[in-house]
Design an enzyme around this catalytic site. Structure first.
Site, PDB file in Angstrom:
ATOM      1  N   GLU A 199       0.436   6.486   2.359  1.00  0.00           N
ATOM      2  CA  GLU A 199      -0.819   5.944   2.903  1.00  0.00           C
ATOM      3  C   GLU A 199      -1.467   6.948   3.861  1.00  0.00           C
ATOM      4  OE1 GLU A 199       1.809   3.804   2.035  1.00  0.00           O
ATOM      5  OE2 GLU A 199       0.367   3.454   0.444  1.00  0.00           O
ATOM      6  N   ASP A 250      -2.083   0.462  -5.868  1.00  0.00           N
ATOM      7  CA  ASP A 250      -0.954   0.710  -4.966  1.00  0.00           C
ATOM      8  C   ASP A 250       0.372   0.246  -5.558  1.00  0.00           C
ATOM      9  OD1 ASP A 250       0.316   1.629  -2.632  1.00  0.00           O
ATOM     10  OD2 ASP A 250       0.323  -0.378  -1.786  1.00  0.00           O
ATOM     11  N   ASN A 305       3.034   5.424  -4.883  1.00  0.00           N
ATOM     12  CA  ASN A 305       1.631   5.411  -5.292  1.00  0.00           C
ATOM     13  C   ASN A 305       0.954   6.750  -5.048  1.00  0.00           C
ATOM     14  OD1 ASN A 305       1.958   4.447  -2.404  1.00  0.00           O
ATOM     15  ND2 ASN A 305      -0.214   4.975  -2.444  1.00  0.00           N
TER      16      ASN A 305
END
Lengths: 192, 622
Positions: free
Chosen positions: B222, B348, B306
């Site tokens: 992220e 994701d 991801n």
């Protein structure tokens, strides 16, 4: 002259801090930016108003609708929203309640942006133009205003930020004047 | 009763604290299992019995030395003292405060009558002496990770556990260190810094120790962190090899021995070519979940997380080698095969969940398979030697895809649920955290069933343009989660891998974020986010016992034999993690987009539990 009691010398703060900033401990990027160095914060309760130095640069960003709206745009562009979401937090703390770890006055928020904080808040001083840091600080300060909270429509807050009234920060650090910060007294009831 | 109007006014802002959980996604929004599940052959249960091999699951010695119990990752305890009949008498024997009120995701480890526990940040390690009454502390180790590492942990400051091997307890710290402690003294034997928090890198996974090597991977998908897996020498902590999951073949350790089963993964430098220029450098593909060692085939398997950013419009292409699974040579790290669960992932769907290694009847003969429960909603049964997908069936609500094309290996996307820039796409199932997240399943060779703890959550998603700023989130999506069909947010599914169908499903109000352990007494243990620790009958799913603990449970329960020969069950309480950060973190439930959209569907959790962190050990009175 760099004693922890320098806060009492508010009137001389500029001079004192200029002196202190020659030492490595306070040699922060903000010093390169402009006329004034680190702002004294009132993080403890019970300080009289006179003990808090006020940053004259903050004045421009009170009662300033353009500032909070620009701040809102920058909040997304600089990935602030990645950690703080739309004010509710996540990786970083919530900004829409009335809990301020490092002070919730406009200049204190600006200081946090400039310096960063030890538990993960990056330092933006010298990396983002100072005016934008003030605009971001104004938007963050606006998130917990009753007017901003009242404007929340649905589950995404802080989309219509109210300008920060000057009187919102017209206090010395213990509690803001009535109606300038949401009184987010939490009572959680159990499952029904 | 009437309140004076002034009191009513004062109460007005308080009502905002408890946001309502949104309405569930209608059942007709998701596809039926029979509609989208596929297999290369019809079930042939008569061809043999499903079980792990002896090499991957040696006879149970009553200890629990690695989070997955054994290399096969069955999390099966052969102890039989506890049964569905007598488990009602299970009592807490002792508790131990972890002194950390953040999400506790680790498995307690038991070796040589000592229990080891690593906490969430600041990653304390406790060693408790199980031979003495009350299990007194032998030692505590405080690694003092950098406090700023808390600011680069995407989803609470969790730690998924350590392992004991050859007199060492080996674990990772949030700020990117791998540390080996002497099990007797708690003194560090070596510590190796692998991650750099200034680039957003952290480590939350449990290291795998096998054949004298420690395998570790990074977190940070992220924050635009490039994913890698590395091997350290178990005795010295020295780096042996490091493989990236994006970029040129030489970085990914792809060479002549690479034989992916499908054409989509063949070619040179796909880790560069399947991205816009330079995007692979900040493209994620991290290894924050489970690494599995196959002692039979001497192969390492690990998923990749991801791609970054979440906004898929900024990274056209398949984004190799993210959201897939690698098989690697454990000695050199060289890739043997790769399979991509979610090419060009838009939701994701990290590929980092556990894999369970089994020998299973398929197409009339026994096959060596790994079973992977992906966030994209499918149970994949994959041939370990080749990477070929034998079957892929949905186990949760799915509408982002219409199954897996078993000829090409490719996920068949549903265009209606593809994410878009500046436009909210509603009722996407499963949600970003998946039909199931990191918390591991178990397998019982007695029942032949997999026990899958998972979620029933969907979401609304809007892509937003995002710039890369090192050390800050690189996400670019506004997400709001909501319950899946039926409104319950969690499920425990007992799944028959041979017949490709659930045998029973237990519903939970909240997503199940704990692992499961299954015992030879036919009990499945798991915890709930509202603080119940439960045992259910492994054959029927019927609740056999439960106990309320001080905080929600998101950890990995274990079963072990104590020094007195009796069976014990241990688990950590301590709600948190991505789904529980609304309780353990500084998060405001009024912002549904908070914690990457998770708060929208978890805003009522603070009504049910508070932050905590305690070790609980249960046994029958004796």
């Amino acid at each position: 002259m760099c004693s922890p009691y320098r806060i009492e010398l508010a009137g001389l703060a500029l001079l004192v801090l200029a002196g202190c900033n020659k030492g490595p401990a306070t040699d922060l990027p903000v010093r390169q930016l402009g006329s004034r160095a680190v702002i004294d914060s009132a993080l403890t309760a019970g300080l009289s108003r006179s003990a808090v130095s006020e940053d004259p640069r903050a004045a421009l960003y009170y009662d300033n609708a353009a500032a909070v709206n620009t701040g809102r745009r920058l909040f997304g562009q600089y990935n602030c929203s990645g950690c703080h979401s739309n004010g509710g937090g996540g990786m970083g703390p919530s900004l829409m309640d009335d809990e301020w770890i490092y002070g919730g006055r406009l200049e204190q928020i600006h200081q946090t942006l400039v310096e960063g904080r030890p538990n993960g808040m990056p330092s933006w001083g010298g990396k983002v133009p100072d005016e934008q840091l003030w605009q971001l600080a104004a938007y963050v300060r606006s998130m917990s205003l009753p007017a901003t909270l009242a404007a929340q429509n649905g589950s995404t807050p802080s989309q219509a930020p109210a300008p920060v009234p000057r009187e919102a920060d017209d206090h010395a650090g213990w509690s803001p004047p009535p109606n300038t910060t949401n009184d987010y007294t939490t009572i959680t009831t159990g499952p029904q | 009763m009437r309140f004076p109007s002034t009191i009513l006014l004062a109460l007005a802002p308080l009502a905002a604290v408890a946001q309502t959980v949104p309405a569930p996604v209608p059942a007709n929004e998701v596809f039926a299992r029979e509609e989208i599940g596929h297999a290369l052959a019809e079930p042939t249960p008569q061809a043999g019995r499903t079980a792990p091999s002896a090499a991957n699951a040696p006879e149970d010695d009553g200890q629990w030395t690695m989070p997955s119990k054994n290399y096969a990752s069955t999390r099966f305890s052969a102890l039989t003292e506890l049964t569905p009949q007598n488990v009602k008498g299970l009592q807490p024997l002792f508790t131990f405060s972890l002194a950390v009120n953040k999400g506790q995701e680790a498995a307690p480890i038991v070796a040589d009558n000592t229990m080891f526990v690593v906490t969430a940040y600041p990653n304390y390690v406790y060693a408790l002496d199980l031979t003495k009454p009350g299990a007194p502390l032998k030692w505590k180790f405080a690694p003092k990770p950098l406090p700023a590492s808390q600011g680069v942990a995407c989803c609470d400051v969790v730690n998924r556990g350590g392992s004991v091997s050859n007199g060492k307890y080996i674990f990772n710290t949030l700020d990117g260190q791998t540390i080996a402690l002497d099990v007797n003294s708690g003194k560090p034997l070596w510590r190796t810094r692998l991650g750099n928090i200034n680039t957003g890198e952290s480590i939350t996974m449990a290291p795998l120790v096998a054949k004298g090597r420690v395998y570790v991977g990074n977190s940070g998908g992220e924050l635009g962190v490039r994913g890698w897996i590395t091997a350290l020498d178990e005795n010295t902590g020295k780096l042996l090899w490091k493989a990236y999951n994006t970029g040129p073949d030489r970085d990914v350790l792809i060479g002549p021995g690479f034989n992916p089963p499908y054409a989509m993964d063949r070619g040179t430098d796909l880790g560069v070519k399947s991205w816009p220029p330079q995007a692979w450098k900040i493209g994620g593909g991290n290894v924050w979940g489970w690494i599995t060692y196959d002692a039979e085939l001497d192969t390492l398997y690990h998923g990749t997380a991801n791609p970054g950013p979440w906004n898929a419009d900024q990274r056209p292409g398949d984004n190799k080698w993210t959201a897939g699974i690698f098989a690697r040579d454990p000695a050199s790290g060289t890739a043997r095969w790769f399979y991509q669960f979610s090419p060009h992932d838009e939701h994701d769907y990290d590929g980092i969940n556990e894999q369970i290694l089994l020998d299973m009847p398929f197409a009339g003969r026994m096959d060596k398979v790994l079973i992977h429960f992906d966030r994209n909603g499918y149970i994949y049964i994959i041939q370990r030697a080749t990477g070929k997908v034998l079957s892929a069936d949905p186990f949760g609500p799915v509408n982002t895809s219409r199954g897996v094309d078993l000829a090409t290996g490719r996920l068949i996307l549903n265009p209606a649920k593809q994410t878009k820039l500046g436009q909210v796409v509603g009722n996407i199932c499963p949600t970003a955290s998946g039909a199931k997240d990191w918390n591991p399943s178990s397998f019982s060779p007695q029942t032949g069933l997999l026990y899958i703890p998972h979620e029933n959550i969907c979401m609304d998603w809007m892509n937003m343009q995002v710039s890369y700023i090192a050390g800050t989130p690189y996400v670019g999506a506004n997400v709001h989660m909501k319950p899946g069909p039926g409104g319950h947010r969690g499920e425990l599914t007992a799944w028959d891998p041979v017949r490709r169908a659930p045998v029973w499903v237990d519903k939970e109000n909240f997503p199940i974020w704990s692992g499961t352990v299954v015992t030879a007494g036919d009990l499945v243990f798991y915890g709930t986010m509202d603080g119940w620790f439960k045992a259910v009958n492994a054959r029927t799913g019927e609740l056999a016992w439960r106990a309320k603990v001080d905080s929600g449970i998101i950890s990995q329960p274990i079963s072990y034999r104590g020094p007195d020969g009796h069976q014990y069950i241990a688990v950590l309480s301590g709600v948190g993690g991505w789904s529980g950060v609304v309780v353990s973190g500084p998060v405001d439930p009024r912002d549904g987009s908070a914690a990457l959209g998770m708060v929208n569907v978890m805003s009522d959790l603070p009504k049910y539990t508070t932050a905590g962190g305690t070790l609980y050990v249960f046994a029958l009175p004796h």
